[in-house]
Design an enzyme around this catalytic site. Sequence first.
Site, short mmCIF file in Angstrom:
data_model
loop_
_atom_site.label_atom_id
_atom_site.label_comp_id
_atom_site.label_asym_id
_atom_site.label_seq_id
_atom_site.Cartn_x
_atom_site.Cartn_y
_atom_site.Cartn_z
CG HIS A 177 -1.82 -1.39 1.22
ND1 HIS A 177 -2.72 -1.55 0.50
CD2 HIS A 177 -1.71 -2.18 2.26
CE1 HIS A 177 -3.28 -2.66 1.00
NE2 HIS A 177 -2.79 -3.06 1.96
C1 BDR Z 1 -3.20 0.79 5.30
O1 BDR Z 1 -3.49 0.23 6.56
C2 BDR Z 1 -2.32 -0.12 7.15
O2 BDR Z 1 -2.23 -1.45 7.64
C3 BDR Z 1 -1.08 -0.09 6.02
O3 BDR Z 1 -0.11 0.40 6.70
C4 BDR Z 1 -1.42 1.06 5.05
O4 BDR Z 1 -1.28 2.12 5.36
C5 BDR Z 1 -3.72 -0.26 4.21
O5 BDR Z 1 -5.20 -0.18 4.44
#
Ligand code: BDR
Length: 312
Positions: free
Chosen positions: A242
């Site tokens: 992500h």
């Molecule tokens: C987001 O949530 C977190 O767990 C990750 O770091 C990312 O920023 C993804 O949904």
Amino acid sequence: MTRKIIIDTDPGQDDAIAILLALGSPEEVDLLGITCVAGNVPLDLTTRNARVTCELANRPDIKVFAGCDRPMGRDLVTAEHVHGRTGLDGYDLPEPKMPLQEQHGVDFIIETLQREPSGTVTLCTLGPLTNIATALQKAPDIAGRIQEVILMGGAYFEVGNITPAAEFNIFVDPEAAATLFTSGIPLTVLPLDTTHKALATPPRVAAFQQLGTHVGAVVAGWLGFFERFDMEKYGSDGAPLHDPTVLAYLLRPDLFTGRHVNVEIETTSPLTRGMTVADWWGVTDRDRNAMFIGDIDADGFYALQTERIARL
Ligand code: BDR
Ligand code: CA
């Protein structure tokens, strides 16, 4: 041209890789500071993990700040089930020696934006939006001085990951997200619609290992840990990566496509709390407030990361 940025983050393995991508790109990125927020794990661990990551990259000079330890009006929700007990499980690294800055992260954001020429600082946010929204509440004048906020959060076609309706970062502090999305600040959103196309497949993970560097081995270790959960969940051949998409967008916007649309945040419904309602099809006349990214050149994204992380 070098872009001055602040990274606001809740590391998390994917946050940490995003920080490494910034540190591996000194020609394009001037990292003014890292502000930590509670999210994936509580604040004491996100501040630890940000410093572990800077030291891994041999950059103990980077200023790391502690920001808000809970959402604006709700209890904190964390994600140890994804990121592990420390938030950075997957490779054992030493406890950090570099100090945490004394100033509060929110005050650092405000002071930096008030000091630097207007329109020259970009905020890259990788976690719940509590720090940014609190800064906007405390010093509304900074809104007009921010060049752009590039954020990982939300989803439209992919809908949600922490609930069926919401993505984690927006779900944790929907009031903070709503503050930002109604602020008039130029926003670029990297939602699950994009990150779910950026899978860390075994060959892409192996490419980090094959760099033959310590940092490459750590990144491969982190990705291996992160993956076990998401591969089971999605049944795909790699976990979505992500947060590095935010830095990749800053460095190589040509790798991405999206639409300038209206995005509103659901704050009241218990069922759909934190949903990002994006008017992708333009069916309302609501003001367009965000560049909502829908697609990514995933091979280009991974090639960029391995190239930059190889430098560390
Ligand atoms: C987001 O949530 C977190 O767990 C990750 O770091 C990312 O920023 C993804 O949904
Ligand atoms: Ca994050």
